[in-house]
Design an enzyme around this catalytic site. Sequence first.
Site, PDB file in Angstrom:
ATOM      1  N   ASP A   8     -13.098  34.446 -15.492  1.00 32.95           N
ATOM      2  CA  ASP A   8     -14.118  35.270 -16.144  1.00 32.95           C
ATOM      3  C   ASP A   8     -13.561  36.691 -16.261  1.00 32.95           C
ATOM      4  OD1 ASP A   8     -14.396  36.366 -13.607  1.00 32.95           O
ATOM      5  OD2 ASP A   8     -16.541  35.954 -13.421  1.00 32.95           O
ATOM      6  N   CYS A  65     -12.417  33.888 -10.554  1.00 31.11           N
ATOM      7  CA  CYS A  65     -13.542  34.792 -10.817  1.00 31.11           C
ATOM      8  C   CYS A  65     -13.537  35.818  -9.690  1.00 31.11           C
ATOM      9  CB  CYS A  65     -14.867  34.036 -10.975  1.00 31.11           C
ATOM     10  SG  CYS A  65     -15.512  33.228  -9.501  1.00 31.11           S
ATOM     11  N   THR A  67     -15.117  35.956  -6.715  1.00 32.70           N
ATOM     12  CA  THR A  67     -14.974  35.325  -5.397  1.00 32.70           C
ATOM     13  C   THR A  67     -14.264  33.979  -5.459  1.00 32.70           C
ATOM     14  OG1 THR A  67     -17.092  34.223  -5.701  1.00 32.70           O
ATOM     15  CG2 THR A  67     -17.121  36.349  -4.529  1.00 32.70           C
ATOM     16  N   HIS A  98      -5.534  16.048   1.917  1.00 31.73           N
ATOM     17  CA  HIS A  98      -6.646  15.230   2.415  1.00 31.73           C
ATOM     18  C   HIS A  98      -7.745  14.996   1.382  1.00 31.73           C
ATOM     19  CE1 HIS A  98      -5.826  16.056   6.990  1.00 31.73           C
ATOM     20  NE2 HIS A  98      -4.750  15.649   6.330  1.00 31.73           N
ATOM     21  N   HIS A 133      -7.878   8.957   3.568  1.00 29.31           N
ATOM     22  CA  HIS A 133      -8.430  10.078   2.793  1.00 29.31           C
ATOM     23  C   HIS A 133      -8.992   9.595   1.460  1.00 29.31           C
ATOM     24  CE1 HIS A 133      -6.860  12.636   5.854  1.00 29.31           C
ATOM     25  NE2 HIS A 133      -5.620  12.210   5.644  1.00 29.31           N
TER      26      HIS A 133
HETATM   27  C1  RB5 Z   1     -19.254  38.323 -11.758  1.00 28.50           C
HETATM   28  O1  RB5 Z   1     -19.889  39.524 -11.491  1.00 28.50           O
HETATM   29  C2  RB5 Z   1     -19.136  37.512 -10.482  1.00 28.50           C
HETATM   30  O2  RB5 Z   1     -20.403  37.056 -10.106  1.00 28.50           O
HETATM   31  C3  RB5 Z   1     -18.182  36.358 -10.675  1.00 28.50           C
HETATM   32  O3  RB5 Z   1     -16.915  36.828 -11.013  1.00 28.50           O
HETATM   33  C4  RB5 Z   1     -17.963  35.454  -9.476  1.00 28.50           C
HETATM   34  O4  RB5 Z   1     -17.626  36.181  -8.336  1.00 28.50           O
HETATM   35  C5  RB5 Z   1     -19.018  34.475  -9.218  1.00 28.50           C
HETATM   36  O5  RB5 Z   1     -18.959  33.640  -8.304  1.00 28.50           O
END
Ligand code: RB5
Length: 141
Positions: A8, A65, A67, A98, A133
């Site tokens: 993203d 993204c 996180t 696994h 597994h």
């Molecule tokens: C975008 O602001 C953020 O929510 C996205 O990049 C991601 O971290 C979502 O899980």
Amino acid sequence: MKLAISCDHVGIILKNPIKDWLTELGYEIIDFGANSEERTDYPIYGKLVGEAISEGKADLGIVFCGTGVGISLSANKVSGIRAVVCSEPYSAKLSKEHNNTNVLALGSRVVGLELAKMIITEWIKAEFEGGRHQDRINMYK
Ligand code: RB5
């Protein structure tokens, strides 16, 4: 090996240098975007990579993204996808050995470029061990 990648608007800061690095290493990359930092929605891009793997257009996927969580969850909605979000190499390696993960998700707000490279290296080179597994993976259904 053919790798599908996507991100993203937050993950793009990691996706682009990783794409260059993987290309230099000789991997064939299919880049499903995003291609700018203009605000967009990670489910679009998790789904695109998930579908590419599920349709056999690529062997593995790497998605980015903020996180790694949101884009991994969206990839996991595609049938046949086992996506994992990792911020260290050990879990990445074991997730392939696994759990036979076929999509790796990384958070650009969580890991830096060099750590991301270590995680990706361990994940790509790890091999699924099958056996018990596989029996457990069959139980996901
Ligand atoms: C975008 O602001 C953020 O929510 C996205 O990049 C991601 O971290 C979502 O899980």
